[in-house]
Design a protein around this motif. Sequence first.
Motif, mmCIF file in Angstrom:
data_model
loop_
_atom_site.group_PDB
_atom_site.id
_atom_site.type_symbol
_atom_site.label_atom_id
_atom_site.label_comp_id
_atom_site.label_asym_id
_atom_site.label_seq_id
_atom_site.Cartn_x
_atom_site.Cartn_y
_atom_site.Cartn_z
ATOM 1 N N ALA A 105 -17.262 11.797 -11.214
ATOM 2 C CA ALA A 105 -15.833 11.798 -10.906
ATOM 3 C C ALA A 105 -15.598 11.798 -9.403
ATOM 4 O O ALA A 105 -14.725 11.080 -8.894
ATOM 5 C CB ALA A 105 -15.167 13.016 -11.551
ATOM 6 N N LEU A 106 -16.364 12.602 -8.656
ATOM 7 C CA LEU A 106 -16.205 12.640 -7.205
ATOM 8 C C LEU A 106 -16.578 11.298 -6.578
ATOM 9 O O LEU A 106 -15.915 10.840 -5.631
ATOM 10 C CB LEU A 106 -17.062 13.760 -6.615
ATOM 11 N N LEU B 215 -18.774 15.791 -13.146
ATOM 12 C CA LEU B 215 -18.105 16.087 -11.878
ATOM 13 C C LEU B 215 -18.646 15.212 -10.755
ATOM 14 O O LEU B 215 -17.873 14.710 -9.915
ATOM 15 C CB LEU B 215 -18.295 17.565 -11.534
ATOM 16 N N ALA C 81 -9.639 12.901 -9.800
ATOM 17 C CA ALA C 81 -10.963 13.500 -9.998
ATOM 18 C C ALA C 81 -10.994 14.340 -11.268
ATOM 19 O O ALA C 81 -11.988 14.321 -12.020
ATOM 20 C CB ALA C 81 -11.327 14.349 -8.779
ATOM 21 N N PHE D 191 -11.125 11.927 -14.241
ATOM 22 C CA PHE D 191 -12.459 11.338 -14.367
ATOM 23 C C PHE D 191 -13.451 12.354 -14.932
ATOM 24 O O PHE D 191 -14.299 12.023 -15.774
ATOM 25 C CB PHE D 191 -12.955 10.840 -13.005
ATOM 26 N N THR D 192 -13.347 13.607 -14.470
ATOM 27 C CA THR D 192 -14.253 14.645 -14.965
ATOM 28 C C THR D 192 -14.039 14.895 -16.452
ATOM 29 O O THR D 192 -15.007 14.992 -17.230
ATOM 30 C CB THR D 192 -14.033 15.952 -14.180
ATOM 31 N N THR E 160 -13.729 8.880 -7.375
ATOM 32 C CA THR E 160 -12.536 9.220 -6.599
ATOM 33 C C THR E 160 -12.693 8.805 -5.143
ATOM 34 O O THR E 160 -11.766 8.259 -4.527
ATOM 35 C CB THR E 160 -12.256 10.726 -6.680
ATOM 36 N N LEU E 161 -13.872 9.050 -4.565
ATOM 37 C CA LEU E 161 -14.135 8.620 -3.197
ATOM 38 C C LEU E 161 -14.058 7.104 -3.081
ATOM 39 O O LEU E 161 -13.537 6.570 -2.086
ATOM 40 C CB LEU E 161 -15.518 9.118 -2.754
ATOM 41 N N HIS F 131 -10.465 6.100 -2.990
ATOM 42 C CA HIS F 131 -9.884 6.445 -1.681
ATOM 43 C C HIS F 131 -10.288 5.417 -0.619
ATOM 44 O O HIS F 131 -9.442 4.966 0.177
ATOM 45 C CB HIS F 131 -10.339 7.845 -1.271
ATOM 46 N N LEU G 85 -5.520 12.263 -5.490
ATOM 47 C CA LEU G 85 -6.975 12.206 -5.587
ATOM 48 C C LEU G 85 -7.509 13.374 -6.416
ATOM 49 O O LEU G 85 -8.480 13.218 -7.170
ATOM 50 C CB LEU G 85 -7.578 12.223 -4.186
ATOM 51 N N GLY G 86 -6.873 14.546 -6.291
ATOM 52 C CA GLY G 86 -7.292 15.685 -7.093
ATOM 53 C C GLY G 86 -7.071 15.453 -8.573
ATOM 54 O O GLY G 86 -7.953 15.737 -9.403
#
Length: 323
Positions: free
Chosen positions: A66-67, A63, A22, A25-26, A70-71, A74, A18-19
């Motif tokens: 991206a978060l 950012l 992210a 994506f950023t 990513t969420l 998940h 996931l890191g």
Amino acid sequence: MYHDHVRRDKLTNKTWFLGLLALAFTAAGVVGNVGDSGLAARLAPATAALPGGEGLAGVWVALAVALALTLNVHLLGRLGRGLQIAAVWLEVFSLFLVFFYSFDLSYSFILGKLPFLITQGVVTTLYISAISIAIAFVLAMVGAIARLSDNGFAIAIASFYTSFFRGVPLLIQIYLIYLGIPQLGYVIGAIPAGVAALSLCYGAYMTEIFRAGIMSIPKGQWEAARALGFRPMHTLVLIILPQSLRLIIPPTGNQFIAMLKDSSLVSVIGVWELMFLARTQGRDEFRHLEMLITAAALYWLISIVLEQVQSRLERRLARGHRH
């Protein structure tokens, strides 16, 4: 593919994955200048209060996006397979709708033209495609048998046929048939010319599919049939083809869907199929984009229906071959 029943932690639950996701994506957001988008304008009051202010607004927006993505990955990873497929389909389809909604489209114009596009364009497209695939099926069967025979003349003619019609672009074939046959003294209509070009072209591609399917049956089947007194043609029709259809049907279904889309090329000779109407109906009011998007949606819907039919047919043919 065989589904592994060994239980293991999903990749979408791993922190390191996931890191990295992210971070990717950023980086994509920064490179893609997401800070200049409409979303950045809406987030401007929030990003102005963050360290760096307006200078790093693009980074903060990237950012945030991206978060959120990513969420989303998940959460989707925690769903069962069926719900996961449905959710991803719904999300991607929603993105498509948002993308098209950003255009200046006249939906009343689309609704006004839609019945004619369906009754004339879709019907003509299906009519041409159905006749063409039926003729191509016969041509492919004859071509495959000729390629597998011991007759030099049959092999030469079949190999020349497949080489030419697989090597020449379909659009050129349409023009050659529509403009070339009248040079011999026979005037051919636009629809027969389109059907002939599609049939010959896809018959050549399907010849190789049929040949591979027939060759996949072990040679011992032929020898056993001959030992029992079957003639070669009876062996092919009664023993070999029923088994090879399991391998022939999937790529043949793909060829039909491809032909459905390539039938749009016959619009160049004036056939009133879906693509021809999409180009002409929006011409008077300069609504080309509305008609092209509508045509794309109709082609897609027809393809989805054909995919479901193909899938059911594949499952039916595979019943006697499951291990």
